[in-house]
Design an enzyme around this catalytic site. Structure first.
Site, short mmCIF file in Angstrom:
data_model
loop_
_atom_site.label_atom_id
_atom_site.label_comp_id
_atom_site.label_asym_id
_atom_site.label_seq_id
_atom_site.Cartn_x
_atom_site.Cartn_y
_atom_site.Cartn_z
N GLU A 226 -9.54 5.72 -15.93
CA GLU A 226 -9.10 4.95 -17.07
C GLU A 226 -8.97 3.59 -16.23
OE1 GLU A 226 -5.29 4.80 -19.31
OE2 GLU A 226 -6.35 4.19 -20.86
N LYS B 110 12.92 0.34 -25.12
CA LYS B 110 12.39 -0.36 -23.76
C LYS B 110 11.26 -0.89 -23.59
CE LYS B 110 11.09 0.59 -19.64
NZ LYS B 110 10.45 -0.50 -19.50
N CYS C 4 -5.90 1.79 -25.21
CA CYS C 4 -6.13 3.16 -24.90
C CYS C 4 -7.20 3.53 -25.61
CB CYS C 4 -4.65 4.02 -25.30
SG CYS C 4 -4.49 3.39 -27.03
N GLU D 260 1.95 9.29 -26.18
CA GLU D 260 0.77 8.52 -26.27
C GLU D 260 0.18 8.31 -25.01
OE1 GLU D 260 -0.80 8.84 -29.29
OE2 GLU D 260 0.84 9.58 -30.29
P1 NDP Z 1 2.97 2.76 -17.90
O1 NDP Z 1 3.19 4.33 -17.93
O2 NDP Z 1 2.89 2.17 -16.65
O3 NDP Z 1 4.28 2.19 -18.78
C1 NDP Z 1 4.51 2.51 -20.03
C2 NDP Z 1 6.11 2.16 -20.22
O4 NDP Z 1 6.93 3.05 -19.57
C3 NDP Z 1 6.58 0.65 -19.53
O5 NDP Z 1 7.49 0.06 -20.49
C4 NDP Z 1 7.03 1.26 -18.31
O6 NDP Z 1 8.09 0.38 -17.93
C5 NDP Z 1 7.80 2.62 -18.67
N1 NDP Z 1 7.97 3.47 -17.55
C6 NDP Z 1 7.46 3.57 -16.36
N2 NDP Z 1 8.04 4.72 -15.44
C7 NDP Z 1 8.84 5.08 -16.39
C8 NDP Z 1 9.95 6.09 -16.04
N3 NDP Z 1 9.86 6.79 -14.81
N4 NDP Z 1 10.94 6.50 -17.03
C9 NDP Z 1 10.75 5.61 -18.40
N5 NDP Z 1 10.16 4.73 -18.38
C10 NDP Z 1 9.08 4.47 -17.58
O7 NDP Z 1 1.83 2.28 -18.86
P2 NDP Z 1 1.21 0.71 -18.94
O8 NDP Z 1 2.47 -0.11 -19.42
O9 NDP Z 1 0.63 0.51 -17.75
O10 NDP Z 1 0.56 0.76 -20.24
C11 NDP Z 1 -0.85 1.30 -20.05
C12 NDP Z 1 -1.06 2.81 -20.27
O11 NDP Z 1 -0.92 3.12 -21.70
C13 NDP Z 1 -2.64 3.18 -20.47
O12 NDP Z 1 -2.92 4.18 -19.86
C14 NDP Z 1 -2.88 3.07 -21.72
O13 NDP Z 1 -4.06 4.14 -22.12
C15 NDP Z 1 -1.74 3.60 -22.19
N6 NDP Z 1 -1.63 3.61 -23.73
C16 NDP Z 1 -1.71 4.67 -24.69
C17 NDP Z 1 -1.70 4.43 -26.03
C18 NDP Z 1 -1.98 5.67 -27.08
O14 NDP Z 1 -1.44 5.33 -28.24
N7 NDP Z 1 -2.27 6.87 -26.54
C19 NDP Z 1 -1.68 2.80 -26.67
C20 NDP Z 1 -1.37 1.97 -25.70
C21 NDP Z 1 -1.49 2.27 -24.32
P3 NDP Z 1 7.55 -0.99 -16.83
O15 NDP Z 1 6.29 -1.13 -17.21
O16 NDP Z 1 8.56 -2.02 -17.14
O17 NDP Z 1 7.74 -0.38 -15.47
#
Ligand code: NDP
Length: 514
Positions: free
Chosen positions: A408, A197, A306, A272
């Site tokens: 962040e 997803k 991240c 992550e």
């Molecule tokens: P989100 O947590 O908002 O979303 C990540 C994914 O989870 C998206 O596909 C989102 O869908 C989905 N999602 C949201 N809510 C749910 C739920 N309740 N159940 C299942 N899936 C859900 O993160 P962002 O997309 O905003 O990404 C940025 C974040 O990711 C930052 O905090 C960054 O630091 C972190 N990140 C960490 C990395 C690492 O390796 N540690 C690498 C890259 C990013 P949708 O967006 O469609 O709502």
């Protein structure tokens, strides 16, 4: 902005020839080897460089998610993928590597269209990395070693690793193909099937990516894709009873939610999550290189990483000069059309995200930070004035307790701090709820050695910007994550280990009930 702020670079005007024409009008889920009909709720997809809508996606509801999970389950049980001899699975993974590489330009353009990262960076870094993920796991599974125990008299035990089943893979929007491909490659390399997803903001390139995997010959149902919002599609996927494990990359709050939903069914998770990584520059560093790397560390990927070095800690002896030169260079970064090779910083991924990032300028002021450069929306001109651009921003924080040093921000926004001693630097670096990565710049070996032991983060990069060694574990301490990705770490997560114990000769069995 401060009156002494350095002059800005001219913004990059849009190159009309490459404005969006590529996106399919409707992005649909892909289940069991075919596109779904796409009858779910329609959500708009935007080009962040202009704010124009470039397509729609059809959201997968719980029924569509169920079809995807069932397709993955059927493929796990019946396609032969799970039991394919390793050498045949390696051949397929190498084909997937080749097809992703051959389509790097197409994938990069699609990614650019809903993400706004500079096209050159997407093509040269993200897509090459995505292809390499398949090659890496192809090579890794070919070298896997077994375990045998024969210390117990009269017995020999050996351990085999078997695929777990159906994985839910949830990817964020900041580097969709680069990050999701790691999850897909790892899951299927060990014989699992999966449902991926993407973020609903960035469905375009991953939809094509999954099609390409099938064009290369991947059996139907091994990789399925469902599009839609996290709260709808993501939640239905994680909560589905036929999902065996969950791999998530995204924000810390979402990670908490996912782990609690998965925990109810005792599904293993890797998370992550976010970061607020310290980039520590000691006076003993190669200052020119450290300066170049500090800029790259916060402004690459449009600041949406991240592992950004978003808290830059500089030793007081060199701080005035270092920070002034950083601000001067930041102000000259070329902001504009992400499809132009001359551009260094594209737009943020969404209007809402830009508003959030710019909100931190007020937060910084309220906390007593000094704005060094940027701090405003950028207007490159023409069509791009509708885009979500932010000028490269840097502030000098009054202390590590300031919110710009603790939250962040996930944008082109650097927070500077200064320190007088080694101990002060390490204490500040560790004073955060996150612990993803740290950067250390010094040519003094004892400083490097001590810092690499005392920093609380999953990775410490010494005298280098970010570089991923896929063989080594990657993941965060504290609220930056649970579990690790990487060769061995993925093997541990995506396989069940089974111990088989055999006697060397027929054993005497106690005879009951005679
Ligand atoms: P989100 O947590 O908002 O979303 C990540 C994914 O989870 C998206 O596909 C989102 O869908 C989905 N999602 C949201 N809510 C749910 C739920 N309740 N159940 C299942 N899936 C859900 O993160 P962002 O997309 O905003 O990404 C940025 C974040 O990711 C930052 O905090 C960054 O630091 C972190 N990140 C960490 C990395 C690492 O390796 N540690 C690498 C890259 C990013 P949708 O967006 O469609 O709502």
């Amino acid at each position: 902005m401060d009156a002494s702020a350095p002059p800005r670079a001219p913004l990059q005007a849009p190159s009309r020839a490459v404005l969006p024409t590529l996106a399919p009008p409707l992005t649909r889920s892909f289940v069991g080897g075919a596109a779904e009909r796409g009858e779910g709720m329609r959500l708009p997809v935007f080009y962040p460089a202009t704010g124009a809508q470039v397509g729609e996606l059809a959201e997968a509801d719980a029924a569509e998610v169920d079809r995807a999970v069932q397709a993955a389950r059927r493929a796990f049980l019946r396609s032969g993928w799970a039991s394919l001899p390793t050498e045949r699975r390696q051949e397929m993974l190498l084909k997937l590597h080749d097809i992703v590489l051959a389509h790097a330009d197409e994938l990069a353009r699609l990614e650019c269209l809903n993400l706004g990262i500079v096209l050159r960076e997407l093509r040269e870094r993200h897509m090459k990395r995505a292809a390499y993920n398949f090659r890496f796991f192809a090579e890794f599974i070919g070298q896997a070693k077994g375990e045998v125990y024969d210390q117990m008299a009269g017995y020999r035990s050996f351990v085999v690793r078997e695929p777990v089943g159906v994985a839910a893979l949830i990817a964020p929007w900041n580097a969709p193909v680069a990050l999701a491909s790691m999850k897909v490659a790892a899951a299927i390399a060990f014989g699992n099937t999966c449902v991926l997803k993407p973020s609903e903001q960035t469905p375009l390139a991953l939809a094509r990516f999954v099609e390409l995997l099938h064009e290369a010959g991947l059996p139907d149902g091994v990789v399925n894709l469902v599009n839609g919002r996290g709260a709808v599609t993501g939640e239905a996927l994680v909560a589905h009873p036929d999902i065996d494990l969950v791999s998530f990359t995204g924000g810390t709050e979402t990670g908490r939610r996912i782990m609690s939903v998965a925990g109810r069914r005792l599904k293993p998770c890797t998370l992550e999550l976010g970061g607020k990584s310290a980039n520590i520059v000691f006076a003993s560093a190669d200052i020119e290189r450290a300066l170049d790397a500090a800029l790259v560390g916060i402004f690459s990927n449009n600041g949406q990483q991240c592992l950004a070095g978003s808290r830059i800690l500089v030793e007081k002896r060199i701080a005035d000069d270092f920070i002034a030169r950083f601000a001067e260079r930041a102000a000259r970064i070329r902001v504009g059309d992400p499809m132009s090779d001359a551009t260094e910083l594209g737009p943020l991924a969404s209007a809402a995200h830009r508003a959030r990032v710019l909100g931190f300028v007020e937060t910084a002021r309220a906390d007593g930070a000094k704005l060094l450069t940027g701090g405003e929306a950028a207007m490159p001109g023409g069509d791009l004035d509708g885009g979500y651009f932010v000028s490269p921003t840097a502030v000098l924080a009054p202390s590590n307790a300031a919110r710009v040093c603790q939250d962040e921000i996930f944008g082109p926004f650097a927070a500077f701090l200064t320190f007088g001693s080694y101990d002060e630097a390490i204490a500040m670096a560790n004073d955060t709820r996150f612990g993803l990565v740290s950067y250390v710049w010094s040519d003094h070996m004892p400083t490097i050695e001590r810092a690499s032991r005392e920093l609380h983060s999953g990775v410490v990069w010494v005298n280098t910007p970010m570089v991923r060694e896929l063989r080594a574990p990657f993941g965060g301490y504290k609220e930056s994550g649970v579990g690790r990705e990487g060769g061995e770490a993925c093997q541990a997560f995506y396989t069940e280990s089974k111990t088989v114990t055999l006697p060397a000769s027929p054993v005497a069995v106690r005879r009951l009930g005679l």
